[in-house]
Every structure is written in C-alpha cells, then in structure tokens.
Design an enzyme around this catalytic site. Sequence first.
Site, PDB file in Angstrom:
ATOM      1  N   LYS A 155      29.392  23.583  42.563  1.00  0.00           N
ATOM      2  CA  LYS A 155      30.583  24.219  41.911  1.00  0.00           C
ATOM      3  C   LYS A 155      31.550  23.160  40.822  1.00  0.00           C
ATOM      4  CE  LYS A 155      31.171  27.164  46.093  1.00  0.00           C
ATOM      5  NZ  LYS A 155      31.963  27.338  47.272  1.00  0.00           N
TER       6      LYS A 155
ATOM      7  N   GLN B 210      37.090  24.675  50.438  1.00  0.00           N
ATOM      8  CA  GLN B 210      35.651  25.100  50.782  1.00  0.00           C
ATOM      9  C   GLN B 210      35.981  25.245  52.536  1.00  0.00           C
ATOM     10  OE1 GLN B 210      32.827  25.124  49.009  1.00  0.00           O
ATOM     11  NE2 GLN B 210      31.762  26.010  50.905  1.00  0.00           N
TER      12      GLN B 210
ATOM     13  N   ASP C  71      38.308  32.492  45.456  1.00  0.00           N
ATOM     14  CA  ASP C  71      37.423  33.061  46.595  1.00  0.00           C
ATOM     15  C   ASP C  71      37.485  34.497  46.885  1.00  0.00           C
ATOM     16  OD1 ASP C  71      35.314  31.313  46.936  1.00  0.00           O
ATOM     17  OD2 ASP C  71      36.290  30.085  48.384  1.00  0.00           O
TER      18      ASP C  71
END
Length: 295
Positions: free
Chosen positions: A55, A99, A122
């Site tokens: 990412k 994450q 997200d």
Amino acid sequence: MAEGVVIDGRAVAQGVRERVRAEVAEIEAEHGVTPGLATVLVGEDPASATYVRMKRKASAEVGIASHDHEPPASVSREELAALVAELNEDESVHGILVQLPLPAHLDDAELTALIDPAKDVDGLHPVNAGLLAHGRFDEALVPCTPRGVIELLRFSGAELRGARAVVLGRSMLVGKPLAQLLLAEDATVTQAHSKTRDLAGVLAEADVLVAAAGVPRLVGAEMVKDGATVIDVGTNRTDDGLVGDVDFDAVRPKVRAITPVPGGVGPMTIAMLLQNTVEAARRQLAARRAAATTS
Ligand code: NAP
C-alpha cells in the site's frame, strides 16, 4: 460455448492508478496540498507487513504522501488511541489506515471506530457503513474490495440492473458492503453464508456471482449458471500457492467472464484505497475552504 473471458484485474487497476495520479496532480495545483495517507502497522505479522508495504509503495507511485507508523505489538490501547487521535487532527493526513487484524489484546472494531469517518479510507467505521446503507455515496467512504468488485463488473460489461446477484459471504469488510453496492446497481441480491441451505442451488441461480468465503475452490462448476459473470474475492494460501474460492479451471468453460486469483480482485483493492484517499482529500479540502470563506 467459448471459454469465459478472463477479467484482467491488473490492467483495470493500472487504469485506476493513472486516474488517481492525475487527480493528485490536480489537487496539488488547486490547493497546494499533497494528499496524505497514514498507515499504521502494529507488530510484525508477516502478511500484514506485506500488505502495508504494498500500500505504501502504491501510494508513492501515484504521488500520495505516505505517513508510516509502526508501533510495536506490545502497544497499549491508550497509546494506539492517542496515535489515531493525533492523525485525526493532522491536516496533512487525509486518509488513515490501521492494518487489521490487530494483536489479540486490542479490539479491531473499537480502534477502527476512533478514526475520523472522513479519513476512514478502509470504509469500516460504523458511520461509513451507515452512509452506505442509506445510499449516500457522495458522503460515504466505501470499503476498497467491494468498490473494486463493482469496477471489475462494470469493466466486464456485466448487466447488473435486474440481474440476480449472489454474494457468498457476509463480512463487514467484503460481503455486506458489496450487497449494498449491488442493490444500488439495481441487482436482485441474495446474500449466502455458512448457514445457507442448498448453497449449490442458491449459487446456481446467479447471473452475477461474487465469492468471498475464504474457502479454497469451494465453488465448483455445478454451482454456477451457464453464462454467469464470476468474481472471485478469495485469496487462500494453500500448498498449491494462492488459490481463490472458485475452481477456476472447472468453472471458466461455463461462464461469460471470470476473475483469476491472483491478478483479479487483489490489485483492485489497492487501487481503490488510492482512489478513496484522493476522494477523502478532496472532500476535506473543500470543507476547509468552505469553512474559511464563511468565518
Ligand atoms: P470472513 O470474514 O472470514 O467471512 C467469510 C464469509 O464467508 C462469512 O460470511 C462466512 O459465513 C462465509 N463462509 C465461510 N465458509 C463458508 C462455506 N463453507 N459456505 C458458505 N459460506 C461460507 O472473510 P472476508 O474478510 O470477508 O474475506 C473473504 C475472502 O476474501 C478471504 O479469502 C480473504 O482472504 C479474501 N479477501 C481478499 C481481498 C482481496 O483484496 N483480494 C480483500 C479482502 C478479503 P458466516 O458469516 O456464516 O460465518
């Protein structure tokens, strides 16, 4: 019937990345600000470390500024909450990605809910899930994988309006938001899961089938309708390498189009994270400008 077309997720993702690169340049020209993405990697889980590295690299390639944070696995809930609060306040950070999964002593959902919804790239904050359920797409940040699936379906030319779509899986990350997006495309949506009776019969009704169960090659040819469009979200590490939830070789001859694993949904997830980051940046910059002109 000819074999199904293989949908090239890498090529579609490349197109999205180029679009994002142009948008980053536009934002810089208009506001003098570089969109920023903060990634928080807690501990040293190898799979999480790999995802986060990908990412960060993808962000840098399109000109998004990467703000990297790597607290140790022993970080306390209070320390992590303080880091999230600091990133929420930081005007150079437009997207925040923590994450998951976090180490066992931390609660994924609780920490995710501390992120400013406007920076939740997200799309996992309850506010964003609610906006999606309300169909307020201009305000929501939509989870990356489901967004990527819709882009792949559009690219493949699948007719969604009035189509029977079956989503296999009901997670907050993939299955649930995807069902909302397919409904918004006017598909008739069925959500299947581990308690579904006659799973094969339910899947076999699908014009559009999206598999997100996390079970290697669960979906065989007998579960797929002739001429269906099949998107395989599954990424399962097996002795044969990375395999999807769909038995690709068995299913491909029956279908109109199908995504491979790897090279299908995976590259789109990262591309949509970049897209969400520039959208979040645009909205925050527009809101700041509006606030500055009214005060
Ligand atoms: P998850 O949270 O484990 O959810 C799996 C879902 O599938 C659940 O709803 C579960 O039903 C259902 N399920 C599991 N086994 C089943 C079975 N035998 N029959 C019917 N339904 C079954 O997983 P997730 O986070 O949604 O991820 C799903 C898959 O996508 C995983 O392989 C993951 O690695 C992959 N993934 C890929 C990407 C990408 O970028 N390519 C991104 C995210 C996830 P219940 O709810 O009844 O338990």
